[in-house]
Design a protein around this motif. Structure first.
Motif, mmCIF file in Angstrom:
data_model
loop_
_atom_site.group_PDB
_atom_site.id
_atom_site.type_symbol
_atom_site.label_atom_id
_atom_site.label_comp_id
_atom_site.label_asym_id
_atom_site.label_seq_id
_atom_site.Cartn_x
_atom_site.Cartn_y
_atom_site.Cartn_z
ATOM 1 N N ASN A 288 0.820 -1.215 0.000
ATOM 2 C CA ASN A 288 0.000 0.000 0.000
ATOM 3 C C ASN A 288 0.853 1.263 0.000
ATOM 4 N N VAL A 289 0.481 2.239 -0.827
ATOM 5 C CA VAL A 289 1.142 3.549 -0.823
ATOM 6 C C VAL A 289 0.237 4.508 -0.062
ATOM 7 N N TYR A 290 0.817 5.236 0.909
ATOM 8 C CA TYR A 290 -0.001 6.054 1.800
ATOM 9 C C TYR A 290 -0.003 7.549 1.488
ATOM 10 N N LEU B 267 3.388 1.018 3.085
ATOM 11 C CA LEU B 267 3.424 -0.063 4.059
ATOM 12 C C LEU B 267 4.676 -0.926 3.904
ATOM 13 N N ASP B 268 5.337 -0.838 2.759
ATOM 14 C CA ASP B 268 6.554 -1.630 2.535
ATOM 15 C C ASP B 268 7.771 -1.073 3.259
ATOM 16 N N GLY B 269 7.595 0.009 4.038
ATOM 17 C CA GLY B 269 8.715 0.578 4.796
ATOM 18 C C GLY B 269 9.740 1.265 3.909
ATOM 19 N N ASP C 97 13.145 2.337 9.109
ATOM 20 C CA ASP C 97 13.045 1.276 10.123
ATOM 21 C C ASP C 97 11.613 0.996 10.559
ATOM 22 N N CYS C 98 10.696 1.900 10.175
ATOM 23 C CA CYS C 98 9.286 1.711 10.487
ATOM 24 C C CYS C 98 8.463 2.434 9.434
ATOM 25 N N PHE C 99 7.465 1.780 8.879
ATOM 26 C CA PHE C 99 6.657 2.460 7.863
ATOM 27 C C PHE C 99 5.887 3.612 8.499
ATOM 28 N N PRO D 220 7.248 8.308 11.146
ATOM 29 C CA PRO D 220 7.023 6.860 11.310
ATOM 30 C C PRO D 220 5.735 6.608 12.086
ATOM 31 N N ARG D 221 5.147 5.443 11.856
ATOM 32 C CA ARG D 221 3.912 5.090 12.549
ATOM 33 C C ARG D 221 4.138 4.926 14.049
#
Length: 445
Positions: free
Chosen positions: A275-277, A293-295, A318-320, A336-337
């Motif tokens: 997924n692209v955000y 979502l692929d980080g 290191d985190c999406f 980052p999330r």
């Protein structure tokens, strides 16, 4: 014809001929005078006492080709011409002195500017600020408002409430609903006003894009429908010229759309593997960044040579995260999330590659669970607004690309959507806790 009429006709003919001769003579005289005022003497000699003796004079010029009548005229104006030459030289000297003064003033001003730049709070005339809610202007809204859009002159607001699009007149912090219409049976997740063409772009849950044309801003009707993506459209951004928009989707693609007679597909980027955000376009509008979502964060650049968009950097994080934003052509921020940090990436002047250079503490450790609510950087106020979890953070860019969190608004829910006006004066949000469309006003302390 009477004798008087014949004499008048002959006199008129002579007058016309004389006028032609005079015009010809004065053209030659004007050309000569023009030559007299082309001064080849170096400007540095103007202050030389001997300059007056060596300066150009009427007698120095070639008068061959002039008839007696023209020579007589020149002899009469000779003193005037010589005086004019002296006046011209004095004028040139005065101009030179004035230019010297201007250069001195500019040098002094430049030093003052450099001194101002060295003073942190003076560069943007920065002052502490807060966004304060205008409580009596809030609107109760039970349906989730996934997207809020404000037009460029801050006169209209469009809100996507499930599958409805609600249009509001916006004036001095007060919203007045003027129209409600439906895109489809699916939720609307993207809205973008086009000021030049008086159009509105919307995107929905199943990847459809609709172009709406406004009639005096009171009646909006569908003018084009595009099957843009095979899944939910997560982000839609528009360039300043309003002849390009870019979309990202849960179908793992980024698509570019251009304006011809109507909006048409131009290109697809398929480098994300999930997924692209979010998307952001830089100031020069030759680079786009994306996160998913692929980080990964992709840096995509427009090639003038091939007239296509090319992925020039693939950054592993290191985190999406759900949000990112260009600050300027050389800086961007990524949220980052997880955790309580925001990352700042800077472009290396030699390699032209972006690397992480700063971690900014934004708020307490609070994981995010929802996309949408795109981040924005407001140049006029040097403010970055970026949602993280239950907070909306306002981060001020200061001297030497430093960042300071000026305000964090806690909404006590992750289900939170909103937007700042382009001038940074108003923040409009909807959250699942209050079930209100809330309006906040920028106020300097």
């Amino acid at each position: 014809m009477s004798k008087t009429e014949m004499l008048n006709k002959e006199l008129k003919s002579h007058m016309i001929e004389l006028e032609k001769q005079l015009d010809s003579s004065f053209d030659k005289i004007n050309n000569l005078i023009d030559q007299l005022f082309i001064i080849d003497t170096p400007i540095s000699n103007f202050n030389n006492p001997k300059f007056e003796q060596s300066s150009p004079k009427f007698d120095q010029f070639n008068l061959i080709g002039l008839n007696e009548f023209q020579l007589d005229i020149l002899q009469e104006v000779k003193p005037l011409i010589n005086q004019k030459i002296k006046d011209q030289v004095q004028f040139e000297l005065l101009q030179l002195q004035q230019n010297d003064c201007i250069l001195i003033q500019q040098s002094s001003q430049q030093k003052e500017i450099q001194q101002i730049i060295k003073t942190p709070s003076s560069q943007f005339n920065l002052k502490p600020f807060t966004y304060q809610m205008i409580k009596h202007n809030s609107i109760q809204e039970q349906q989730s408002c996934h997207v809020i859009e404000i037009n460029k002159d801050c006169s209209m607001v469009a809100i996507g409430c499930w599958n409805q699009i609600k249009i509001y007149e916006f004036k001095q912090g007060i919203m007045k609903q003027i129209q409600v219409f439906y895109q489809s049976i699916y939720s609307v997740y993207n809205l973008n006003f086009m000021q030049k063409s008086n159009e509105l772009i919307s995107g929905d849950l199943i990847g459809s894009i609709v172009i709406w044309s406004g009639n005096n801003n009171t009646q909006w009707n569908s003018s084009q429908t595009i099957k843009g993506h095979s899944a939910y459209i997560s982000c839609l951004i528009l360039n300043n010229n309003e002849d390009l928009f870019i979309t990202s989707s849960f179908d793992k693609t980024i698509k570019f759309w251009i304006q011809k007679n109507e909006w048409i597909w131009q290109q697809t980027i398929t480098d994300h593997i999930d997924n692209v955000y979010s998307l952001s376009l830089n100031d020069q509008e030759d680079k786009v960044i994306s996160c998913g979502l692929d980080g990964r964060v992709l840096v995509i650049e427009y090639s003038e040579q091939s007239k296509t968009w090319i992925v020039i950097q693939n950054i592993k994080v290191d985190c999406f995260g759900y949000r990112l934003s260009f600050i300027n052509n050389n800086l961007f921020a990524f949220q980052p999330r997880n955790g309580n940090l925001m990352y700042v990436y800077e472009m290396n002047s030699v390699s032209k590659q972006f690397t992480k250079t700063k971690d900014i503490i934004v708020n307490q450790n609070n994981d995010d669970n929802y996309e949408l609510f795109p981040s924005q950087f407001i140049k006029q106020k040097q403010i970055l607004v970026i949602k993280h979890g239950e907070y909306v953070n306002f981060i001020r860019k200061t001297e030497k690309d430093e960042f300071k969190v000026e305000q964090s608004i806690h909404f006590y829910t992750n289900i939170l959507f909103g937007r700042l006006s382009d001038d940074g004066e108003y923040l409009i949000t909807w959250d699942d806790s209050s079930k209100e469309i809330q309006i906040r006003k920028y106020k300097e302390e």
